[in-house]
Write an enzyme that holds these catalytic residues in place. Structure first.
Site, PDB file in Angstrom:
ATOM      1  N   LYS A 220       2.725  20.621  12.791  1.00 38.70           N
ATOM      2  CA  LYS A 220       3.487  20.149  11.640  1.00 38.70           C
ATOM      3  C   LYS A 220       4.611  21.131  11.290  1.00 38.70           C
ATOM      4  O   LYS A 220       5.735  20.721  11.006  1.00 38.70           O
ATOM      5  CB  LYS A 220       2.578  19.942  10.430  1.00 38.70           C
ATOM      6  CG  LYS A 220       3.401  19.637   9.196  1.00 38.70           C
ATOM      7  CD  LYS A 220       2.752  18.759   8.199  1.00 38.70           C
ATOM      8  CE  LYS A 220       3.803  18.361   7.150  1.00 38.70           C
ATOM      9  NZ  LYS A 220       3.228  17.781   5.965  1.00 38.70           N
ATOM     10  N   ARG A 234      11.184  14.534  11.426  1.00 34.58           N
ATOM     11  CA  ARG A 234      10.087  14.603  10.450  1.00 34.58           C
ATOM     12  C   ARG A 234       9.485  13.218  10.201  1.00 34.58           C
ATOM     13  O   ARG A 234       8.338  13.088   9.802  1.00 34.58           O
ATOM     14  CB  ARG A 234      10.556  15.244   9.138  1.00 34.58           C
ATOM     15  CG  ARG A 234       9.396  15.557   8.191  1.00 34.58           C
ATOM     16  CD  ARG A 234       9.754  16.495   7.055  1.00 34.58           C
ATOM     17  NE  ARG A 234       8.575  16.752   6.232  1.00 34.58           N
ATOM     18  CZ  ARG A 234       8.492  17.717   5.337  1.00 34.58           C
ATOM     19  NH1 ARG A 234       9.491  18.526   5.128  1.00 34.58           N
ATOM     20  NH2 ARG A 234       7.392  17.873   4.627  1.00 34.58           N
ATOM     21  N   HIS A 258      -7.147   8.725   1.632  1.00 38.49           N
ATOM     22  CA  HIS A 258      -5.867   8.659   2.339  1.00 38.49           C
ATOM     23  C   HIS A 258      -6.091   8.716   3.852  1.00 38.49           C
ATOM     24  O   HIS A 258      -5.595   7.895   4.609  1.00 38.49           O
ATOM     25  CB  HIS A 258      -4.970   9.809   1.879  1.00 38.49           C
ATOM     26  CG  HIS A 258      -3.692   9.907   2.653  1.00 38.49           C
ATOM     27  ND1 HIS A 258      -2.699   8.951   2.572  1.00 38.49           N
ATOM     28  CD2 HIS A 258      -3.251  10.817   3.561  1.00 38.49           C
ATOM     29  CE1 HIS A 258      -1.701   9.274   3.382  1.00 38.49           C
ATOM     30  NE2 HIS A 258      -2.010  10.406   4.000  1.00 38.49           N
TER      31      HIS A 258
HETATM   32 ZN    ZN Z   1      -0.811  11.523   5.300  1.00 41.45          ZN
END
Ligand code: ZN
Ligand code: ADP
Length: 353
Positions: A220, A234, A258
């Site tokens: 990331k 991104r 989530h």
């Molecule tokens: Zn996420």
């Protein structure tokens, strides 16, 4: 301990991952901050707040303990925390510490970014999912019309990730965090994807967890360093989120975590990729991994495909009314595609069958 250095346009910062780091916070603070505001939620406060407070016996500390859950990322709690901070005398040379999951991190980070035009803050993530929100500097609160609509880019001074705190996480939260680790592994050419897909996540030893977190964070970090403000690559981090966000929104927040929704969304993204590029990529392996780890795949039976497509159309990441989706041409080769609603509806219907 592992350390990852991240470059942001405003400043560089380090992410330290290791055992017992919550007890060593003080030794990582180099500046002499005037006062400290520590924000956490009620669950995390019960287990870990004293460990952190114990290190600052001589400092003036304001504790802000918020209710657990997404609804705390509200303008009301944002405002009332500012009020408490002003009354307490927090000033420009003070520090905010965020001890908790993504909710605490996003809220405390956004408060830090706006309080007196911005003061320092430190992230102490206590969930696996928060590895994701602690890199990249995105901080936000929710508007009643949508998640994370009020926010900014404001990286922390430091991230201190004590993996011992992850052992008290409920299983759903472990599942939630691992979906995002899988996503990161899918985006990178060189990754531990196969190794992760061969494991059961409920009982991961510290060493392995630390490795997976480190790799996820590195992948990331590399993406956000290249494209901090999400103009290009991104967007790839949105893999699995087109359907994932729609599932969360249609079910109502809190019904599914989530990452559980993202897990299903990743499977859908791979499903569409395999159709679109007419080749096998990962579908069957990912499906068995999700089943083995009890991701709530059956929830799709309670969802109406047209309702999901309607939600997808309101995604803030869409352009010109088409639905944008990140697909994989192969592992480590993400590309962004736009589809008409009907096409997506077809894909969802056949995916659910
Ligand atoms: Zn996420
Ligand atoms: P994220 O967005 O990172 O999933 P949240 O802030 O929504 O995180 O936290 C998820 C839930 O897990 C919340 O109910 C929170 O109180 C709880 N929680 C966070 N960290 C821990 C922990 N280390 N141990 C037990 N529960 C935790």
């Amino acid at each position: 301990m592992r350390t990852i250095d991240v470059q942001a346009s405003s400043h560089d910062y380090s992410i330290h991952i290791g055992s017992g780091l919550r007890l060593a916070l003080k030794s990582y603070i180099s500046m002499d901050y005037s006062k400290i505001l520590i924000m956490t939620d009620e669950n995390v406060a019960n287990i870990y707040l004293d460990d952190v407070l114990g290190q600052f016996s001589e400092k003036e500390i304001l504790k802000v303990i918020i209710p657990a859950g997404e609804s705390s990322k509200s303008i009301e709690i944002f405002y009332s925390t500012h009020t408490k901070a002003i009354e307490f005398g927090l000033d420009r040379s003070s520090l905010i510490i965020a001890l908790g999951g993504g909710v605490v991190g996003d809220l405390a980070g956004f408060i830090a970014s706006t309080y007196m035009r911005g003061i320092d803050y430190i992230q102490m993530p206590t969930t696996i999912l928060a590895h994701d929100s602690s890199v990249g500097g995105k901080v936000a609160i929710n508007h009643e019309l949508g998640k994370n609509l009020i926010g900014s880019f404001y990286p922390p001074k430091l991230v201190l990730y004590d993996i011992d705190t992850l052992h008290t996480l409920p299983t759903r939260e472990i599942r939630s965090g691992y979906a995002e680790i899988i996503k990161e592994a899918m985006l990178a050419k060189q990754s531990n994807l196969n190794e992760i897909l061969s494991t059961t996540i409920s009982d991961i030893p510290n060493e392995k967890l630390m490795q997976d977190l480190e790799l996820g964070i590195k992948i990331k970090a590399a993406i956000v360093e290249e494209d901090e403000k999400e103009r290009g690559t991104r967007k790839h981090l949105n893999l699995g989120h087109t359907l994932g966000h729609a599932i969360e929104a249609v079910l109502g927040y809190g019904k599914i975590t989530h990452g559980e929704a993202v897990g299903i969304g990743l499977l859908f993204a791979v499903y569409v990729s395999e159709k679109y590029f007419s080749k096998k990529i990962l579908f069957s392996q990912l499906l068995s991994w999700l089943k083995k780890n009890h991701y709530p795949l059956n929830i799709v039976n309670s969802l109406t495909p047209t309702a999901l497509v309607d939600k997808m159309k309101t995604d803030k990441k869409n352009v010109h009314n088409k639905i944008h989706m990140v697909l994989l041409e192969a592992i480590g080769q993400p590309t962004v595609h736009s589809f008409e609603d009907n096409k997506i509806l077809d894909y969802i219907q056949s995916f659910f069958d």
